[in-house]
Design an enzyme around this catalytic site. Structure first.
Site, PDB file in Angstrom:
ATOM      1  N   ASP A  46       0.754  -1.345   0.126  1.00  0.00           N
ATOM      2  CA  ASP A  46       0.048   0.005  -0.022  1.00  0.00           C
ATOM      3  C   ASP A  46       0.859   1.316  -0.053  1.00  0.00           C
ATOM      4  OD1 ASP A  46       1.024  -0.247   2.604  1.00  0.00           O
ATOM      5  OD2 ASP A  46      -0.978   0.193   3.571  1.00  0.00           O
ATOM      6  N   ASP A  85      -1.064  -6.230  -0.518  1.00  0.00           N
ATOM      7  CA  ASP A  85      -1.145  -5.508   0.629  1.00  0.00           C
ATOM      8  C   ASP A  85      -2.663  -5.135   0.637  1.00  0.00           C
ATOM      9  OD1 ASP A  85      -0.221  -4.807   2.955  1.00  0.00           O
ATOM     10  OD2 ASP A  85       1.114  -3.159   2.115  1.00  0.00           O
ATOM     11  N   LYS A 115      -1.420  -9.618   2.622  1.00  0.00           N
ATOM     12  CA  LYS A 115      -0.788  -9.042   3.538  1.00  0.00           C
ATOM     13  C   LYS A 115      -1.631  -8.119   4.477  1.00  0.00           C
ATOM     14  CE  LYS A 115       2.777  -5.884   3.790  1.00  0.00           C
ATOM     15  NZ  LYS A 115       2.175  -4.884   4.803  1.00  0.00           N
ATOM     16  N   GLU A 184       8.490  -4.663  11.040  1.00  0.00           N
ATOM     17  CA  GLU A 184       8.713  -3.386  10.498  1.00  0.00           C
ATOM     18  C   GLU A 184       9.247  -2.414  11.744  1.00  0.00           C
ATOM     19  OE1 GLU A 184       6.105  -1.235   8.010  1.00  0.00           O
ATOM     20  OE2 GLU A 184       7.259   0.562   7.819  1.00  0.00           O
TER      21      GLU A 184
HETATM   22  O1  KIV Z   1       3.468  -1.291   1.822  1.00  0.00           O
HETATM   23  C1  KIV Z   1       4.653  -1.590   1.904  1.00  0.00           C
HETATM   24  O2  KIV Z   1       5.617  -1.073   1.382  1.00  0.00           O
HETATM   25  C2  KIV Z   1       5.012  -2.536   3.131  1.00  0.00           C
HETATM   26  C3  KIV Z   1       6.439  -2.671   3.328  1.00  0.00           C
HETATM   27  C4  KIV Z   1       6.809  -1.498   4.146  1.00  0.00           C
HETATM   28  C5  KIV Z   1       6.562  -3.849   4.257  1.00  0.00           C
HETATM   29  O3  KIV Z   1       4.074  -2.695   3.760  1.00  0.00           O
END
Ligand code: KIV
Length: 266
Positions: A46, A85, A115, A184
């Protein structure tokens, strides 16, 4: 038919102490480049919102925008393991909505997994998604989708109590059935402890060298922007190269140098 990696392969990688490499991708050409470079997992993050769409943070990106870019990533890298995501408010509202949106990621963008951000409180949701046949990568530590309540992007788990919470969250998402967990921005020592405490792989971003794998944002790694977070290493200066190329193009057009005979038709 291309044979793609499955989630079981990542558990094996952890058991065999082989690092997992993940990078964000948002379009077909960069996804193809990442696949050619042998990257294991492409995350349609995201982070699309700030890195590509020009938003201030990750909150505004929609399911439709994520699907649009994830489908492009899939076209660019048909054989890669792609993680979708789930964007802000696509899974927080209700279990039904979360199942629906996660299902769309697999059905419409041909993603291999989703995710989502959250620890122990997300465990029932992870259990439901996995129960429905949707592989879930969890995400604990710094949660960018909660930037408004957290009051900024801060390193997590610095006090003993906060470290215990991160560890408990990681254990809860593993118990709920997540196949991997992003850690993270936590101290390296805590990244090591969490990694050693779980059977599933940990994928670190700003969480030290002992995680089972690493994830970085594509734009940071290739140096597309002037600044990047402390945890990101710039492996190229693509932003500078693009600016130089465009300014040469502009000056050659203005100076009557381009197009020349070589780039014209007789
Ligand atoms: O959206 C993203 O780039 C992420 C990473 C930081 C793991 O969730």
């Amino acid at each position: 038919m291309l044979k793609r990696t499955t989630v079981a392969a990542f558990a094996k990688r952890k058991r065999e102490n082989e690092k997992i490499v993940m990078i964000t991708a948002y379009d077909a050409p960069t996804a193809a480049a990442a696949a050619d470079a042998g990257i294991d997992i492409l995350l349609v993050g995201d982070s699309l919102a700030p890195t590509v769409l020009g938003y201030r943070n990750t909150l505004p990106v929609t399911m439709e925008q994520m699907l649009h870019h994830a489908a492009a990533v899939r076209r660019g890298a048909p054989g890669s393991f792609v993680v979708f995501d789930l964007p802000f408010m696509s899974y927080q509202e209700s279990l039904e909505k979360a199942l629906h949106n996660a299902g769309r990621a697999l059905k419409e963008a041909d993603a291999d997994a989703v995710k989502l951000e959250g620890g122990a409180e997300a465990a029932p949701l992870i259990e439901a998604l996995v129960g429905a046949g949707i592989p879930v990568m969890a995400h604990v530590g710094l949660l960018p989708q909660r930037v408004q309540t957290a009051g900024g992007y801060r390193i997590q788990g610095r006090t003993p109590e906060a470290a215990q919470r991160v560890l408990a969250d990681a254990r809860a998402v593993e118990a709920a059935g997540a196949f991997a967990v992003v850690l993270e921005c936590i101290p390296s020592e805590l990244g090591k402890t969490v990694t050693e405490s779980l059977n599933i792989p940990t994928i670190g971003i700003g969480s030290g060298m002992d995680c089972s794998g690493q994830v970085q944002v594509m734009n940071d790694v290739i140096g597309l922007f002037e600044s990047a977070p402390k945890h990101a290493k710039r492996y190229a200066e693509v932003g500078r190269i693009v600016r130089e190329a465009l300014s040469s193009y502009a000056s050659e057009v203005r100076g009557g140098v381009f197009p020349d005979d070589e780039h014209s038709f007789q």
